[in-house]
Design a protein around this motif. Sequence first.
Motif, PDB file in Angstrom:
ATOM      1  N   CYS A  11      -3.166   4.851   3.885  1.00  0.00           N
ATOM      2  CA  CYS A  11      -2.561   4.178   2.742  1.00  0.00           C
ATOM      3  C   CYS A  11      -3.630   3.715   1.770  1.00  0.00           C
ATOM      4  CB  CYS A  11      -1.767   2.962   3.211  1.00  0.00           C
ATOM      5  SG  CYS A  11      -0.434   3.341   4.355  1.00  0.00           S
ATOM      6  N   GLU A  12      -3.218   3.584   0.504  1.00  0.00           N
ATOM      7  CA  GLU A  12      -4.112   3.084  -0.529  1.00  0.00           C
ATOM      8  C   GLU A  12      -3.424   1.969  -1.290  1.00  0.00           C
ATOM      9  OE1 GLU A  12      -5.324   6.365  -2.991  1.00  0.00           O
ATOM     10  OE2 GLU A  12      -6.393   7.333  -1.345  1.00  0.00           O
ATOM     11  N   GLY A  13      -4.208   0.948  -1.607  1.00  0.00           N
ATOM     12  CA  GLY A  13      -3.699  -0.158  -2.396  1.00  0.00           C
ATOM     13  C   GLY A  13      -4.783  -1.171  -2.670  1.00  0.00           C
ATOM     14  N   ARG A  14      -4.760  -1.727  -3.874  1.00  0.00           N
ATOM     15  CA  ARG A  14      -5.716  -2.752  -4.305  1.00  0.00           C
ATOM     16  C   ARG A  14      -7.163  -2.320  -4.069  1.00  0.00           C
ATOM     17  NH1 ARG A  14      -3.776  -7.269  -6.178  1.00  0.00           N
ATOM     18  NH2 ARG A  14      -5.464  -8.605  -5.476  1.00  0.00           N
ATOM     19  N   SER A  36       2.392  -6.919  -5.960  1.00  0.00           N
ATOM     20  CA  SER A  36       1.083  -6.652  -6.569  1.00  0.00           C
ATOM     21  C   SER A  36       0.833  -7.576  -7.758  1.00  0.00           C
ATOM     22  CB  SER A  36       0.983  -5.194  -7.013  1.00  0.00           C
ATOM     23  OG  SER A  36       0.927  -4.353  -5.885  1.00  0.00           O
ATOM     24  N   MET A  95       0.844  -1.186   0.000  1.00  0.00           N
ATOM     25  CA  MET A  95       0.000   0.000   0.000  1.00  0.00           C
ATOM     26  C   MET A  95       0.882   1.240   0.000  1.00  0.00           C
ATOM     27  SD  MET A  95      -3.077  -1.091   2.588  1.00  0.00           S
ATOM     28  CE  MET A  95      -4.345  -0.170   1.710  1.00  0.00           C
ATOM     29  N   ARG A  96       0.431   2.279  -0.724  1.00  0.00           N
ATOM     30  CA  ARG A  96       1.184   3.531  -0.815  1.00  0.00           C
ATOM     31  C   ARG A  96       0.650   4.526   0.210  1.00  0.00           C
ATOM     32  NH1 ARG A  96       3.153   5.998  -6.278  1.00  0.00           N
ATOM     33  NH2 ARG A  96       5.116   5.239  -5.508  1.00  0.00           N
ATOM     34  N   TRP A 105       6.001   3.097   0.033  1.00  0.00           N
ATOM     35  CA  TRP A 105       5.236   1.850  -0.054  1.00  0.00           C
ATOM     36  C   TRP A 105       5.477   1.045   1.213  1.00  0.00           C
ATOM     37  CZ3 TRP A 105       1.705   0.418  -3.582  1.00  0.00           C
ATOM     38  CH2 TRP A 105       1.651   1.140  -4.780  1.00  0.00           C
ATOM     39  N   ALA A 127       7.129  -3.523  -4.353  1.00  0.00           N
ATOM     40  CA  ALA A 127       5.673  -3.381  -4.238  1.00  0.00           C
ATOM     41  C   ALA A 127       4.993  -3.832  -5.530  1.00  0.00           C
ATOM     42  CB  ALA A 127       5.302  -1.931  -3.908  1.00  0.00           C
TER      43      ALA A 127
END
Length: 103
Positions: free
Chosen positions: A19-22, A62, A7-8, A41, A58
């Motif tokens: 954080c944001e990711g997927r 992913s 997650m970033r 990340w 990362a």
Amino acid sequence: MCLGIPMRVTAVEEAAAWCEGRGERLRVDTRLVEAPAIGDWLLVFHATAREKLSEERAADISSALAALDAALAGETDLDRHFAALANREPELPEHLRKEVGRG
């Protein structure tokens, strides 16, 4: 099965980061890693950062998670998810290359 998700970091708080990711936005506990900065990340497991990641690492994680999703959906050609590994010979880690040279 439990997996860490890359997650970033989009915002930083004391001992936490947003954080944001997927496709998810999450407040992550960052007390187990060096203080992150926006854009970093993190490998996140149960809303806790376990490791800082390079952007390349990362992306690799992913891609592996996307391959898992594809396999669970019935896809059988997963090479596109592992571009760095497809069509090349496996390589031993440096510490094992030294061991093989002794034999």
